[in-house]
Design a protein around this motif. Sequence first.
Motif, PDB file in Angstrom:
ATOM      1  N   LEU A  63     -40.553 -16.114   5.609  1.00 22.81           N
ATOM      2  CA  LEU A  63     -39.331 -16.699   6.158  1.00 22.81           C
ATOM      3  C   LEU A  63     -38.910 -17.972   5.428  1.00 22.81           C
ATOM      4  N   GLY A  64     -39.822 -18.533   4.642  1.00 24.53           N
ATOM      5  CA  GLY A  64     -39.498 -19.726   3.878  1.00 24.53           C
ATOM      6  C   GLY A  64     -39.027 -20.875   4.759  1.00 24.53           C
ATOM      7  N   LYS A  65     -37.904 -21.490   4.378  1.00 20.44           N
ATOM      8  CA  LYS A  65     -37.406 -22.653   5.115  1.00 20.44           C
ATOM      9  C   LYS A  65     -36.893 -22.300   6.514  1.00 20.44           C
ATOM     10  N   PHE A  66     -36.730 -21.017   6.794  1.00 17.17           N
ATOM     11  CA  PHE A  66     -36.246 -20.587   8.109  1.00 17.17           C
ATOM     12  C   PHE A  66     -37.393 -20.263   9.066  1.00 17.17           C
ATOM     13  N   ASN A  67     -38.602 -20.582   8.649  1.00 19.45           N
ATOM     14  CA  ASN A  67     -39.779 -20.240   9.442  1.00 19.45           C
ATOM     15  C   ASN A  67     -39.711 -20.764  10.869  1.00 19.45           C
ATOM     16  N   GLY A  68     -39.239 -21.971  11.080  1.00 18.96           N
ATOM     17  CA  GLY A  68     -39.199 -22.557  12.414  1.00 18.96           C
ATOM     18  C   GLY A  68     -38.166 -21.956  13.344  1.00 18.96           C
ATOM     19  N   PHE A  69     -37.277 -21.127  12.814  1.00 14.00           N
ATOM     20  CA  PHE A  69     -36.217 -20.566  13.651  1.00 14.00           C
ATOM     21  C   PHE A  69     -36.595 -19.237  14.300  1.00 14.00           C
ATOM     22  N   LEU A  70     -37.709 -18.664  13.863  1.00 15.37           N
ATOM     23  CA  LEU A  70     -38.216 -17.474  14.534  1.00 15.37           C
ATOM     24  C   LEU A  70     -39.390 -17.934  15.384  1.00 15.37           C
ATOM     25  N   ASN A  71     -39.256 -17.752  16.663  1.00 18.04           N
ATOM     26  CA  ASN A  71     -40.308 -18.165  17.587  1.00 18.04           C
ATOM     27  C   ASN A  71     -40.257 -17.255  18.804  1.00 18.04           C
ATOM     28  N   TRP A  72     -41.054 -17.555  19.810  1.00 17.27           N
ATOM     29  CA  TRP A  72     -41.078 -16.694  20.998  1.00 17.27           C
ATOM     30  C   TRP A  72     -39.727 -16.657  21.696  1.00 17.27           C
ATOM     31  N   ALA A  73     -38.991 -17.736  21.625  1.00 18.36           N
ATOM     32  CA  ALA A  73     -37.665 -17.765  22.242  1.00 18.36           C
ATOM     33  C   ALA A  73     -36.736 -16.748  21.574  1.00 18.36           C
ATOM     34  N   SER A  74     -36.940 -16.483  20.286  1.00 18.37           N
ATOM     35  CA  SER A  74     -36.116 -15.498  19.582  1.00 18.37           C
ATOM     36  C   SER A  74     -36.204 -14.130  20.248  1.00 18.37           C
ATOM     37  N   PHE A  75     -37.405 -13.776  20.683  1.00 18.36           N
ATOM     38  CA  PHE A  75     -37.588 -12.474  21.328  1.00 18.36           C
ATOM     39  C   PHE A  75     -36.944 -12.450  22.715  1.00 18.36           C
ATOM     40  N   VAL A  76     -37.085 -13.543  23.446  1.00 15.00           N
ATOM     41  CA  VAL A  76     -36.449 -13.632  24.766  1.00 15.00           C
ATOM     42  C   VAL A  76     -34.936 -13.543  24.611  1.00 15.00           C
ATOM     43  N   ILE A  77     -34.400 -14.248  23.628  1.00 14.27           N
ATOM     44  CA  ILE A  77     -32.956 -14.219  23.368  1.00 14.27           C
ATOM     45  C   ILE A  77     -32.513 -12.797  23.029  1.00 14.27           C
ATOM     46  N   ALA A  78     -33.285 -12.113  22.199  1.00 12.55           N
ATOM     47  CA  ALA A  78     -32.928 -10.750  21.804  1.00 12.55           C
ATOM     48  C   ALA A  78     -32.921  -9.804  23.009  1.00 12.55           C
ATOM     49  N   PHE A  79     -33.957  -9.852  23.823  1.00 13.88           N
ATOM     50  CA  PHE A  79     -34.016  -8.960  24.985  1.00 13.88           C
ATOM     51  C   PHE A  79     -32.931  -9.295  26.009  1.00 13.88           C
ATOM     52  N   ALA A  80     -32.747 -10.582  26.285  1.00 13.99           N
ATOM     53  CA  ALA A  80     -31.694 -10.979  27.231  1.00 13.99           C
ATOM     54  C   ALA A  80     -30.323 -10.606  26.672  1.00 13.99           C
ATOM     55  N   GLY A  81     -30.134 -10.833  25.379  1.00 14.95           N
ATOM     56  CA  GLY A  81     -28.858 -10.489  24.738  1.00 14.95           C
ATOM     57  C   GLY A  81     -28.549  -9.009  24.855  1.00 14.95           C
ATOM     58  N   TYR A  82     -29.564  -8.176  24.677  1.00 16.79           N
ATOM     59  CA  TYR A  82     -29.378  -6.735  24.811  1.00 16.79           C
ATOM     60  C   TYR A  82     -28.988  -6.377  26.243  1.00 16.79           C
ATOM     61  N   TYR A  83     -29.681  -6.972  27.220  1.00 18.51           N
ATOM     62  CA  TYR A  83     -29.371  -6.722  28.626  1.00 18.51           C
ATOM     63  C   TYR A  83     -27.930  -7.145  28.937  1.00 18.51           C
ATOM     64  N   TYR A  84     -27.554  -8.341  28.480  1.00 20.28           N
ATOM     65  CA  TYR A  84     -26.200  -8.827  28.714  1.00 20.28           C
ATOM     66  C   TYR A  84     -25.167  -7.928  28.028  1.00 20.28           C
ATOM     67  N   TYR A  85     -25.479  -7.498  26.819  1.00 24.85           N
ATOM     68  CA  TYR A  85     -24.541  -6.652  26.082  1.00 24.85           C
ATOM     69  C   TYR A  85     -24.300  -5.338  26.825  1.00 24.85           C
ATOM     70  N   ARG A  86     -25.344  -4.782  27.390  1.00 24.67           N
ATOM     71  CA  ARG A  86     -25.202  -3.542  28.167  1.00 24.67           C
ATOM     72  C   ARG A  86     -24.311  -3.762  29.388  1.00 24.67           C
ATOM     73  N   LEU A  87     -24.392  -4.954  29.986  1.00 19.78           N
ATOM     74  CA  LEU A  87     -23.547  -5.252  31.149  1.00 19.78           C
ATOM     75  C   LEU A  87     -22.116  -5.559  30.746  1.00 19.78           C
ATOM     76  N   SER A  88     -21.965  -6.372  29.696  1.00 17.99           N
ATOM     77  CA  SER A  88     -20.637  -6.786  29.265  1.00 17.99           C
ATOM     78  C   SER A  88     -20.705  -7.420  27.881  1.00 17.99           C
TER      79      SER A  88
END
Length: 174
Positions: A63-88
């Motif tokens: 990930l190089g200089k972007f290493n700090g931007f992938l973290n456990w919150a990234s996965f929560v954001i992805a799953f929540a985002g998918y749920y929200y997208y399915r709703l609206s």
Amino acid sequence: MKKEQKSKVKAEPKKEVDVLFDQYAESHQHPSNKLIHWVCVPMIVFSLLGLIWTIPFPHLEFLGKFNGFLNWASFVIAFAGYYYYRLSPILSYLMILFVFAAAGIIVQLEKWEASGGPAVWLVCAVVFVFAWIGQFIGHKIEGKKPSFLQDVKFLLIGPIWLFHFLCQKIGLKY
């Protein structure tokens, strides 16, 4: 003589998101409780994101200089985002904008911590506790238990419930 035919207009069935909003709204009628939610729900989302963000995550060299931007919150954001997208989709886009803003603040808190400020997790924990105290005060005023005690998915509905009011105000169909 022509027969007059009455056209019957079928009401469209409510979308899942609107059904969830109706259920959520049952315990969010009092103006003071609503106001408290406008303040506390974004604070809870922000602080929870920050708390999850600070859980140690493996260093990934590729990930190089972007290493700090992938973290456990990234996965929560992805799953929540998918749920929200399915709703609206529209409400999911608004949540993404909010998450970007929250992430920007968290990054600034990380910089503050690196320069001698308080730990990000501590700041987020304090915000989290105070925001939940506010929520429970709001529900005490309301006289009804929080919706998530009925179904945990209402923890995810609260933030987009606020955004749906903004959409209605500006005439944006969600």
